[in-house]
Design an enzyme around this catalytic site. Structure first.
Site, PDB file in Angstrom:
ATOM      1  N   ASP A  15       0.820  -1.226   0.000  1.00  0.00           N
ATOM      2  CA  ASP A  15       0.000   0.000   0.000  1.00  0.00           C
ATOM      3  C   ASP A  15       0.847   1.265   0.000  1.00  0.00           C
ATOM      4  O   ASP A  15       0.667   2.155  -0.829  1.00  0.00           O
ATOM      5  CB  ASP A  15      -0.907   0.059   1.242  1.00  0.00           C
ATOM      6  CG  ASP A  15      -2.085  -0.899   1.151  1.00  0.00           C
ATOM      7  OD1 ASP A  15      -2.408  -1.335   0.028  1.00  0.00           O
ATOM      8  OD2 ASP A  15      -2.676  -1.203   2.211  1.00  0.00           O
ATOM      9  N   ARG A  95       0.203   4.978  17.478  1.00  0.00           N
ATOM     10  CA  ARG A  95      -0.202   5.962  16.473  1.00  0.00           C
ATOM     11  C   ARG A  95       0.119   7.405  16.843  1.00  0.00           C
ATOM     12  O   ARG A  95       0.615   8.152  16.003  1.00  0.00           O
ATOM     13  CB  ARG A  95      -1.688   5.812  16.125  1.00  0.00           C
ATOM     14  CG  ARG A  95      -2.041   4.460  15.516  1.00  0.00           C
ATOM     15  CD  ARG A  95      -1.184   4.113  14.331  1.00  0.00           C
ATOM     16  NE  ARG A  95      -1.535   2.806  13.764  1.00  0.00           N
ATOM     17  CZ  ARG A  95      -0.821   2.172  12.858  1.00  0.00           C
ATOM     18  NH1 ARG A  95       0.293   2.713  12.391  1.00  0.00           N
ATOM     19  NH2 ARG A  95      -1.199   1.011  12.405  1.00  0.00           N
ATOM     20  N   ASP A 124      -7.147   3.704  12.879  1.00  0.00           N
ATOM     21  CA  ASP A 124      -5.836   4.336  12.769  1.00  0.00           C
ATOM     22  C   ASP A 124      -5.869   5.663  12.017  1.00  0.00           C
ATOM     23  O   ASP A 124      -5.133   6.590  12.350  1.00  0.00           O
ATOM     24  CB  ASP A 124      -4.835   3.361  12.144  1.00  0.00           C
ATOM     25  CG  ASP A 124      -4.515   2.211  13.111  1.00  0.00           C
ATOM     26  OD1 ASP A 124      -4.570   2.459  14.328  1.00  0.00           O
ATOM     27  OD2 ASP A 124      -4.233   1.098  12.648  1.00  0.00           O
ATOM     28  N   SER A 176      -4.118  -9.257   8.142  1.00  0.00           N
ATOM     29  CA  SER A 176      -3.552  -7.916   8.237  1.00  0.00           C
ATOM     30  C   SER A 176      -2.933  -7.809   9.623  1.00  0.00           C
ATOM     31  O   SER A 176      -3.600  -8.040  10.630  1.00  0.00           O
ATOM     32  CB  SER A 176      -4.663  -6.883   8.045  1.00  0.00           C
ATOM     33  OG  SER A 176      -4.259  -5.669   8.616  1.00  0.00           O
TER      34      SER A 176
HETATM   35  N1  ARG Z   1      -8.038  -3.009  16.371  1.00  0.00           N
HETATM   36  C1  ARG Z   1      -6.773  -2.542  16.822  1.00  0.00           C
HETATM   37  C2  ARG Z   1      -6.812  -1.062  17.079  1.00  0.00           C
HETATM   38  O1  ARG Z   1      -7.590  -0.375  16.499  1.00  0.00           O
HETATM   39  C3  ARG Z   1      -5.624  -2.919  15.935  1.00  0.00           C
HETATM   40  C4  ARG Z   1      -5.647  -2.443  14.533  1.00  0.00           C
HETATM   41  C5  ARG Z   1      -4.376  -2.811  13.882  1.00  0.00           C
HETATM   42  N2  ARG Z   1      -4.414  -3.130  12.507  1.00  0.00           N
HETATM   43  C6  ARG Z   1      -4.283  -4.358  11.976  1.00  0.00           C
HETATM   44  N3  ARG Z   1      -3.917  -4.418  10.768  1.00  0.00           N
HETATM   45  N4  ARG Z   1      -4.516  -5.456  12.612  1.00  0.00           N
HETATM   46  O2  ARG Z   1      -6.040  -0.570  17.868  1.00  0.00           O
END
Ligand code: ARG
Length: 406
Positions: A15, A95, A124, A176
């Site tokens: 990506d 983040r 995110d 992912s």
């Molecule tokens: N659900 C979690 C959060 O929002 C993790 C998201 C991370 N992304 C992934 N590709 N698993 O903090």
């Protein structure tokens, strides 16, 4: 006037690699990639080369692990921040630091735009953009995944091939995955159906508890003012301490979490986490609080923890409320010094022992032996007055019943 400069949050994956080329063409822009090392195991060595091949003029790679541990993970640990009672918030805590990194780089490089590779239905994007807005309100943010023409991974691959952007020929993971020191988040693929148990290949670092070693590991963790500083009486640097616990925890199958959670954008998602160090540290830290904090502070802190976890999850790390609540948390940690010994065994963390010079546990008050100094007779009057409101209520209700009024 020179070209527009865009700072791109760059992971080196498909990506963000496609994004570098796509942005440079679409906006005739100069691209500076920004990559932060938060302790993900992914290769960072050839990131610069990859970014340049994709069309970046400059690639900035920063080792943020120490800052992440000290300024982000330790506050979250002190706050006992677990989202919806379980998720130690690894991605969510990472983040804001990455947002800060991008802002710092943008200001340094004189860029007026930041771009990221988050999708339009995740948390995110919210965390990045609210963070950037708060830290540097004059910067613009672009999230190409929300509006570019590619509808699938295959279309991105074709674009990459056409533009000679090297992409891994190997079959990609069906999941992912996002990873840092505090844990790994795994979603998509068969995990999207919440009736499916996670297949073994979903787990990246932890041993299946069933096959974990038959003999347990004992770990003594020393805390100073709420922060872990030593393991088995050996002082560790924060990053190494977390890495050590991740390793020994993973070996014993500790830290697997499978949950349905509420996302900021209103949908429920199913996520698998592996967070051995975070799990061990939260359990040990909480145990110390039980020993040291007075009852009212302990109870009040539970609701503050919950609020802080929600703020972190919802992208509000840099908000005034987060700062104020953390001031409360820091004050509660003033005496949080002591040791907790835990046993790691087949997926479990069992507390064996806790000790502190600030312990409020008084054996002479707690004991049922003749050493007992508790004033048993004082309980009589205490309970009479303590229960008085309920006694009074029952009397009133009973009198009404007798009169036949309900
Ligand atoms: N659900 C979690 C959060 O929002 C993790 C998201 C991370 N992304 C992934 N590709 N698993 O903090």
């Amino acid at each position: 006037m020179g070209k527009t400069k865009i700072v791109v949050a760059y992971s080196g994956g498909l990506d963000t690699s496609v994004m570098v080329k796509w942005l440079s063409e679409k906006f005739d822009a100069e691209i500076i990639t920004a990559t932060g090392n938060l302790g993900q195991r992914a290769e960072l060595d050839n990131i610069e080369e990859k970014a340049k091949i994709a069309g970046a003029s400059k690639s900035v790679i920063l080792d943020l692990r120490h800052e992440f541990a000290v300024n982000y993970l330790w506050p979250a640990l002190k706050a006992s921040a677990l989202y919806e009672g379980a998720y130690p918030l690894a991605t969510a805590i990472g983040r804001p630091l990455l947002a800060k990194m991008m802002v710092d780089i943008a200001l340094n490089e004189g860029a007026e735009v930041i771009a990221h590779g988050c999708t339009g239905k995740g948390n995110d994007q919210v965390r990045f953009e609210v963070g950037i807005q708060t830290l540097a309100p004059h910067l613009n943010v672009i999230a190409p995944l929300r509006f570019w023409e590619f509808k699938s991974r295959e279309e991105e691959m074709d674009y990459a091939k056409k533009h000679k952007i090297p992409v891994k020929a190997t079959k990609d993971s069906p999941y992912s995955i996002d990873e840092n020191l505090w844990g790994i988040a795994i979603e998509c693929g068969v995990l999207e159906d919440p009736t499916n148990a996670p297949p073994e290949d979903a787990y990246q670092i932890t041993t299946n508890p069933k096959y974990a070693p038959d003999s347990p590991d004992e770990v003594k963790i020393t805390f100073e003012k709420g922060i872990p500083v030593a393991i088995n009486d050996i002082n560790y640097d924060p990053v190494e301490l977390i890495e050590y616990l991740n390793e020994i925890g993973a070996k014993n199958g500790v830290g697997r979490i499978d949950m349905i959670e509420n996302r900021v954008v209103g949908i429920k998602s199913r996520e698998i986490y592996e967070a051995p160090a975070a799990t061990i540290l939260h359990i040990a830290h909480n145990e110390l609080e039980k020993l040291i904090l007075d009852r009212e502070t302990f109870r009040y802190k539970q609701s503050v923890s919950n609020k802080i976890a929600n703020l972190i999850y919802d992208g509000l790390w840099f908000s005034p409320l987060f700062k104020s609540l953390m001031a409360f948390v820091d004050s509660t940690q003033e005496n949080l010094t002591g040791e907790v010994t835990v046993e790691l065994y087949k997926g479990n963390v069992r507390v064996l022992s806790r000790n502190s010079q600030f312990s409020l546990y008084n054996m002479k008050l707690a004991t049922y032996t003749e050493e007992d100094i508790f004033d048993h007779r004082a309980s009589e009057g205490f309970i009479k007055i303590y229960g008085l409101p309920y006694k009074t209520l029952s009397e009133v209700l009973n009198a009404r019943k007798e009169k036949g009024v309900v």
